[in-house]
Design a protein around this motif. Structure first.
Motif, mmCIF file in Angstrom:
data_model
loop_
_atom_site.group_PDB
_atom_site.id
_atom_site.type_symbol
_atom_site.label_atom_id
_atom_site.label_comp_id
_atom_site.label_asym_id
_atom_site.label_seq_id
_atom_site.Cartn_x
_atom_site.Cartn_y
_atom_site.Cartn_z
ATOM 1 N N MET A 182 0.837 -1.192 0.000
ATOM 2 C CA MET A 182 0.000 0.000 0.000
ATOM 3 C C MET A 182 0.875 1.247 0.000
ATOM 4 N N SER A 183 0.264 2.359 -0.251
ATOM 5 C CA SER A 183 1.001 3.604 -0.344
ATOM 6 C C SER A 183 1.298 4.198 1.033
ATOM 7 N N ALA A 184 2.267 5.079 1.053
ATOM 8 C CA ALA A 184 2.637 5.762 2.299
ATOM 9 C C ALA A 184 1.731 6.970 2.492
ATOM 10 N N ILE A 185 1.401 7.240 3.747
ATOM 11 C CA ILE A 185 0.594 8.403 4.086
ATOM 12 C C ILE A 185 1.318 9.189 5.182
ATOM 13 N N THR A 186 1.071 10.466 5.222
ATOM 14 C CA THR A 186 1.630 11.316 6.270
ATOM 15 C C THR A 186 0.676 11.290 7.454
ATOM 16 N N VAL A 187 1.182 10.866 8.598
ATOM 17 C CA VAL A 187 0.368 10.748 9.802
ATOM 18 C C VAL A 187 0.982 11.618 10.891
ATOM 19 N N ARG A 188 0.141 12.371 11.563
ATOM 20 C CA ARG A 188 0.589 13.195 12.689
ATOM 21 C C ARG A 188 0.312 12.412 13.965
ATOM 22 N N LEU A 189 1.364 11.995 14.646
ATOM 23 C CA LEU A 189 1.258 11.276 15.914
ATOM 24 C C LEU A 189 1.417 12.295 17.027
ATOM 25 N N ILE A 190 0.466 12.319 17.945
ATOM 26 C CA ILE A 190 0.542 13.309 19.014
ATOM 27 C C ILE A 190 0.340 12.638 20.370
ATOM 28 N N MET A 191 0.941 13.231 21.377
ATOM 29 C CA MET A 191 0.695 12.888 22.775
ATOM 30 C C MET A 191 0.220 14.183 23.419
ATOM 31 N N PRO A 192 -1.088 14.470 23.329
ATOM 32 C CA PRO A 192 -1.593 15.775 23.771
ATOM 33 C C PRO A 192 -1.356 16.066 25.240
ATOM 34 N N ASP A 193 -1.336 15.044 26.074
ATOM 35 C CA ASP A 193 -1.127 15.273 27.499
ATOM 36 C C ASP A 193 0.304 15.704 27.816
ATOM 37 N N ARG A 194 1.213 15.469 26.886
ATOM 38 C CA ARG A 194 2.627 15.835 27.086
ATOM 39 C C ARG A 194 3.084 16.903 26.104
ATOM 40 N N TRP A 195 2.190 17.392 25.278
ATOM 41 C CA TRP A 195 2.491 18.424 24.283
ATOM 42 C C TRP A 195 3.582 17.965 23.324
ATOM 43 N N LEU A 196 3.502 16.706 22.880
ATOM 44 C CA LEU A 196 4.490 16.164 21.957
ATOM 45 C C LEU A 196 3.821 15.835 20.629
ATOM 46 N N GLU A 197 4.597 15.937 19.555
ATOM 47 C CA GLU A 197 4.075 15.665 18.219
ATOM 48 C C GLU A 197 5.201 15.147 17.339
ATOM 49 N N HIS A 198 4.854 14.218 16.451
ATOM 50 C CA HIS A 198 5.818 13.698 15.475
ATOM 51 C C HIS A 198 5.066 13.410 14.188
ATOM 52 N N VAL A 199 5.557 13.933 13.079
ATOM 53 C CA VAL A 199 4.949 13.679 11.781
ATOM 54 C C VAL A 199 5.780 12.602 11.092
ATOM 55 N N ALA A 200 5.087 11.564 10.581
ATOM 56 C CA ALA A 200 5.791 10.437 9.981
ATOM 57 C C ALA A 200 5.097 9.985 8.706
ATOM 58 N N GLU A 201 5.892 9.408 7.817
ATOM 59 C CA GLU A 201 5.370 8.738 6.626
ATOM 60 C C GLU A 201 5.246 7.270 6.994
ATOM 61 N N LEU A 202 4.022 6.766 7.031
ATOM 62 C CA LEU A 202 3.774 5.372 7.364
ATOM 63 C C LEU A 202 2.952 4.738 6.254
ATOM 64 N N SER A 203 3.108 3.449 6.103
ATOM 65 C CA SER A 203 2.310 2.719 5.138
ATOM 66 C C SER A 203 0.873 2.664 5.635
ATOM 67 N N ALA A 204 -0.083 2.745 4.731
ATOM 68 C CA ALA A 204 -1.496 2.684 5.111
ATOM 69 C C ALA A 204 -1.847 1.329 5.717
ATOM 70 N N ASP A 205 -1.026 0.300 5.457
ATOM 71 C CA ASP A 205 -1.300 -1.013 6.051
ATOM 72 C C ASP A 205 -0.549 -1.248 7.359
ATOM 73 N N THR A 206 0.018 -0.185 7.936
ATOM 74 C CA THR A 206 0.625 -0.245 9.272
ATOM 75 C C THR A 206 -0.488 -0.428 10.292
ATOM 76 N N THR A 207 -0.292 -1.340 11.248
ATOM 77 C CA THR A 207 -1.316 -1.505 12.287
ATOM 78 C C THR A 207 -1.276 -0.324 13.243
ATOM 79 N N VAL A 208 -2.386 -0.081 13.884
ATOM 80 C CA VAL A 208 -2.453 0.989 14.883
ATOM 81 C C VAL A 208 -1.448 0.700 15.999
ATOM 82 N N ALA A 209 -1.314 -0.555 16.403
ATOM 83 C CA ALA A 209 -0.362 -0.928 17.458
ATOM 84 C C ALA A 209 1.067 -0.593 17.056
ATOM 85 N N ASP A 210 1.430 -0.865 15.809
ATOM 86 C CA ASP A 210 2.782 -0.547 15.347
ATOM 87 C C ASP A 210 3.005 0.958 15.258
#
Length: 91
Positions: free
Chosen positions: A1-29
């Motif tokens: 599958m294709s790669a998508i840009t996903v914004r991963l955030i930890m709102p309680d800690r004010w942290l953020e990371h933008v990553a290119e992940l495959s659309a078939d990446t599991t939520v756990a991964d």
């Protein structure tokens, strides 16, 4: 599958990371990846955290990002279990 840009955030800690992940990446991964990237350590247990998409908890983290509906520029929130959000009982 294709790669998508996903914004991963930890709102309680004010942290953020933008990553290119495959659309078939599991939520756990994606969650484990985000925890490592944002906290800069590998000692945190992903089971101590839960995920949310569109302000709703994702209960089945074996689903893929595509299955959950996270598309390009989607946001996945990673939150620690706390007094208001208890971890599932594993009796």
């Amino acid at each position: 599958m294709s790669a998508i840009t996903v914004r991963l955030i930890m709102p309680d800690r004010w942290l953020e990371h933008v990553a290119e992940l495959s659309a078939d990446t599991t939520v756990a991964d994606a969650k484990a990846f985000g925890i490592r990237e944002m906290l800069q350590r590998s000692s945190d247990d992903p089971a101590d955290f839960y995920t949310e998409f569109a302000e709703r908890r994702i209960r089945d983290e074996t689903r893929t990002l595509a299955d959950v509906g996270i598309g390009a520029r989607g946001v996945l929130s990673i939150r620690a279990y706390d007094l208001g959000h208890y971890a599932p009982f594993r009796g």
